[in-house]
Every structure is written in C-alpha cells, then in structure tokens.
Design a protein around this motif. Structure first.
Motif, PDB file in Angstrom:
ATOM      1  N   MET A   1      11.450  54.443  40.607  1.00  0.00           N
ATOM      2  CA  MET A   1      10.464  54.219  39.370  1.00  0.00           C
ATOM      3  C   MET A   1       9.856  55.753  39.677  1.00  0.00           C
ATOM      4  SD  MET A   1      10.583  53.671  36.504  1.00  0.00           S
ATOM      5  CE  MET A   1       8.987  53.517  35.058  1.00  0.00           C
ATOM      6  N   LYS A   2       8.999  55.792  41.308  1.00  0.00           N
ATOM      7  CA  LYS A   2       8.721  57.127  41.939  1.00  0.00           C
ATOM      8  C   LYS A   2       9.527  58.173  41.506  1.00  0.00           C
ATOM      9  CE  LYS A   2       5.877  59.279  45.344  1.00  0.00           C
ATOM     10  NZ  LYS A   2       5.444  58.412  47.078  1.00  0.00           N
ATOM     11  N   ARG A   3      10.958  57.875  42.197  1.00  0.00           N
ATOM     12  CA  ARG A   3      11.395  59.282  41.909  1.00  0.00           C
ATOM     13  C   ARG A   3      12.032  59.582  40.759  1.00  0.00           C
ATOM     14  NH1 ARG A   3      16.532  58.058  46.458  1.00  0.00           N
ATOM     15  NH2 ARG A   3      16.437  60.378  45.885  1.00  0.00           N
ATOM     16  N   LEU A   4      12.176  59.041  39.898  1.00  0.00           N
ATOM     17  CA  LEU A   4      12.372  58.697  38.757  1.00  0.00           C
ATOM     18  C   LEU A   4      11.511  59.705  37.656  1.00  0.00           C
ATOM     19  CD1 LEU A   4      14.504  58.967  36.471  1.00  0.00           C
ATOM     20  CD2 LEU A   4      13.662  56.569  35.278  1.00  0.00           C
ATOM     21  N   PHE A   5      10.043  59.971  38.138  1.00  0.00           N
ATOM     22  CA  PHE A   5       9.464  60.431  38.243  1.00  0.00           C
ATOM     23  C   PHE A   5       8.546  61.572  37.950  1.00  0.00           C
ATOM     24  CE2 PHE A   5       4.132  61.445  38.594  1.00  0.00           C
ATOM     25  CZ  PHE A   5       4.067  61.074  36.828  1.00  0.00           C
ATOM     26  N   TYR A   6       9.535  61.594  39.629  1.00  0.00           N
ATOM     27  CA  TYR A   6       9.011  63.373  39.819  1.00  0.00           C
ATOM     28  C   TYR A   6      10.419  63.690  38.980  1.00  0.00           C
ATOM     29  CZ  TYR A   6       5.164  62.493  43.541  1.00  0.00           C
ATOM     30  OH  TYR A   6       3.852  61.793  43.486  1.00  0.00           O
ATOM     31  N   ALA A   7      11.225  62.842  39.157  1.00  0.00           N
ATOM     32  CA  ALA A   7      12.425  64.228  38.846  1.00  0.00           C
ATOM     33  C   ALA A   7      11.927  64.556  37.615  1.00  0.00           C
ATOM     34  CB  ALA A   7      13.836  63.236  39.040  1.00  0.00           C
ATOM     35  N   LEU A   8      11.389  64.052  36.860  1.00  0.00           N
ATOM     36  CA  LEU A   8      11.161  64.029  35.057  1.00  0.00           C
ATOM     37  C   LEU A   8      10.235  65.286  35.107  1.00  0.00           C
ATOM     38  CD1 LEU A   8      11.210  63.099  32.067  1.00  0.00           C
ATOM     39  CD2 LEU A   8       9.718  61.915  32.325  1.00  0.00           C
ATOM     40  N   ILE A   9       8.683  64.948  35.322  1.00  0.00           N
ATOM     41  CA  ILE A   9       8.493  65.918  36.207  1.00  0.00           C
ATOM     42  C   ILE A   9       8.558  67.348  36.438  1.00  0.00           C
ATOM     43  CG2 ILE A   9       6.365  66.898  37.519  1.00  0.00           C
ATOM     44  CD1 ILE A   9       5.730  64.650  35.405  1.00  0.00           C
ATOM     45  N   GLY A  10       9.721  67.736  37.248  1.00  0.00           N
ATOM     46  CA  GLY A  10      10.245  68.266  37.876  1.00  0.00           C
ATOM     47  C   GLY A  10      11.387  68.928  36.637  1.00  0.00           C
ATOM     48  N   VAL A  11      11.793  68.351  35.815  1.00  0.00           N
ATOM     49  CA  VAL A  11      12.389  68.990  34.763  1.00  0.00           C
ATOM     50  C   VAL A  11      12.214  69.524  33.029  1.00  0.00           C
ATOM     51  CG1 VAL A  11      13.497  67.879  31.853  1.00  0.00           C
ATOM     52  CG2 VAL A  11      14.754  67.229  34.874  1.00  0.00           C
ATOM     53  N   LEU A  12      10.477  68.973  33.404  1.00  0.00           N
ATOM     54  CA  LEU A  12       9.606  69.867  32.932  1.00  0.00           C
ATOM     55  C   LEU A  12       9.177  71.195  33.300  1.00  0.00           C
ATOM     56  CD1 LEU A  12       6.842  66.490  31.334  1.00  0.00           C
ATOM     57  CD2 LEU A  12       9.909  67.745  29.892  1.00  0.00           C
ATOM     58  N   ALA A  13       9.017  70.658  34.050  1.00  0.00           N
ATOM     59  CA  ALA A  13       8.297  71.538  34.928  1.00  0.00           C
ATOM     60  C   ALA A  13       9.239  72.887  35.178  1.00  0.00           C
ATOM     61  CB  ALA A  13       7.793  71.838  36.181  1.00  0.00           C
ATOM     62  N   GLY A  14      10.777  72.691  35.510  1.00  0.00           N
ATOM     63  CA  GLY A  14      11.771  73.456  35.147  1.00  0.00           C
ATOM     64  C   GLY A  14      11.668  74.499  33.875  1.00  0.00           C
ATOM     65  N   SER A  15      11.542  73.727  32.703  1.00  0.00           N
ATOM     66  CA  SER A  15      12.074  73.704  31.626  1.00  0.00           C
ATOM     67  C   SER A  15      10.778  74.882  30.960  1.00  0.00           C
ATOM     68  CB  SER A  15      12.079  73.180  30.825  1.00  0.00           C
ATOM     69  OG  SER A  15      11.747  73.325  29.527  1.00  0.00           O
ATOM     70  N   ALA A  16       9.277  74.400  31.252  1.00  0.00           N
ATOM     71  CA  ALA A  16       8.331  75.129  31.277  1.00  0.00           C
ATOM     72  C   ALA A  16       8.224  75.963  31.398  1.00  0.00           C
ATOM     73  CB  ALA A  16       7.294  75.005  31.066  1.00  0.00           C
ATOM     74  N   LEU A  17       8.909  76.669  33.411  1.00  0.00           N
ATOM     75  CA  LEU A  17       9.040  78.123  33.722  1.00  0.00           C
ATOM     76  C   LEU A  17      10.227  78.796  32.940  1.00  0.00           C
ATOM     77  CD1 LEU A  17       7.883  79.392  36.310  1.00  0.00           C
ATOM     78  CD2 LEU A  17       9.961  78.262  37.962  1.00  0.00           C
ATOM     79  N   SER A  18      11.304  77.965  32.691  1.00  0.00           N
ATOM     80  CA  SER A  18      12.173  79.091  31.863  1.00  0.00           C
ATOM     81  C   SER A  18      11.548  79.603  31.159  1.00  0.00           C
ATOM     82  CB  SER A  18      13.274  78.498  32.158  1.00  0.00           C
ATOM     83  OG  SER A  18      14.028  79.340  31.225  1.00  0.00           O
ATOM     84  N   TRP A  19      10.816  79.057  30.242  1.00  0.00           N
ATOM     85  CA  TRP A  19      10.353  79.800  28.601  1.00  0.00           C
ATOM     86  C   TRP A  19       9.369  80.880  28.991  1.00  0.00           C
ATOM     87  CZ3 TRP A  19       6.113  79.430  26.619  1.00  0.00           C
ATOM     88  CH2 TRP A  19       5.728  80.051  25.523  1.00  0.00           C
ATOM     89  N   GLY A  20       8.693  80.225  30.080  1.00  0.00           N
ATOM     90  CA  GLY A  20       7.492  81.331  30.655  1.00  0.00           C
ATOM     91  C   GLY A  20       8.694  81.929  30.934  1.00  0.00           C
ATOM     92  N   ILE A  21       8.827  82.866  31.844  1.00  0.00           N
ATOM     93  CA  ILE A  21       9.513  84.483  32.543  1.00  0.00           C
ATOM     94  C   ILE A  21      10.261  84.267  31.359  1.00  0.00           C
ATOM     95  CG2 ILE A  21      11.431  84.241  33.783  1.00  0.00           C
ATOM     96  CD1 ILE A  21      10.540  82.947  35.529  1.00  0.00           C
TER      97      ILE A  21
END
Length: 73
Positions: A1-21
């Motif tokens: 479950m912990k891995r899934l949570f971190y993967a979701l956080i990574g997806v959100l961070a990657g999405s925000a970073l892409s949009w911001g750049i």
C-alpha cells in the motif's frame, strides 16, 4: 500500500512539474515577444507536445515514487 501511495504522489508531482514548466516557459516566451502559435494547426501541435511531455513526466514520476516506496532490507 505504501508503494502505491508513493507512486500516486510521484504521478501528481510529475504532472504538476510538467504543467509548471510548460506554463512558465510559454509565459516567458510570450513576454519577450515570441508567439508559440499563429494558427489552429500550431495550437494543436503545441497541445500534442504538452500531452506527450505530460505523459512521460507522469510515467517517470510514478516509477520514481514506486521505487522510493520500496521496502528497505
């Protein structure tokens, strides 16, 4: 479950970073007088570039999050 949570956080961070750049790059170029589109074709091309870069950043962010959430020995 912990891995899934971190993967979701990574997806959100990657999405925000892409949009911001891409947002700030477009804003900066517009400020110096470089227009990124002049027709509907150019707008579609820019949208396709954004979707591809967003998809790549989401995949990489999710993968990195999955790796970070990996249990330690």
């Amino acid at each position: 479950m912990k891995r899934l949570f971190y993967a979701l956080i990574g997806v959100l961070a990657g999405s925000a970073l892409s949009w911001g750049i891409i947002f700030f790059l477009g804003y900066a170029l517009e400020a110096v007088g470089i227009h990124l589109y002049q027709s509907e074709f150019d707008q579609q091309r820019n949208f396709n570039i954004f979707i591809i870069s967003w998809l790549l950043s989401v995949i990489v962010g999710g993968w990195l999050g999955w790796r970070v959430g990996e249990p330690r020995d």
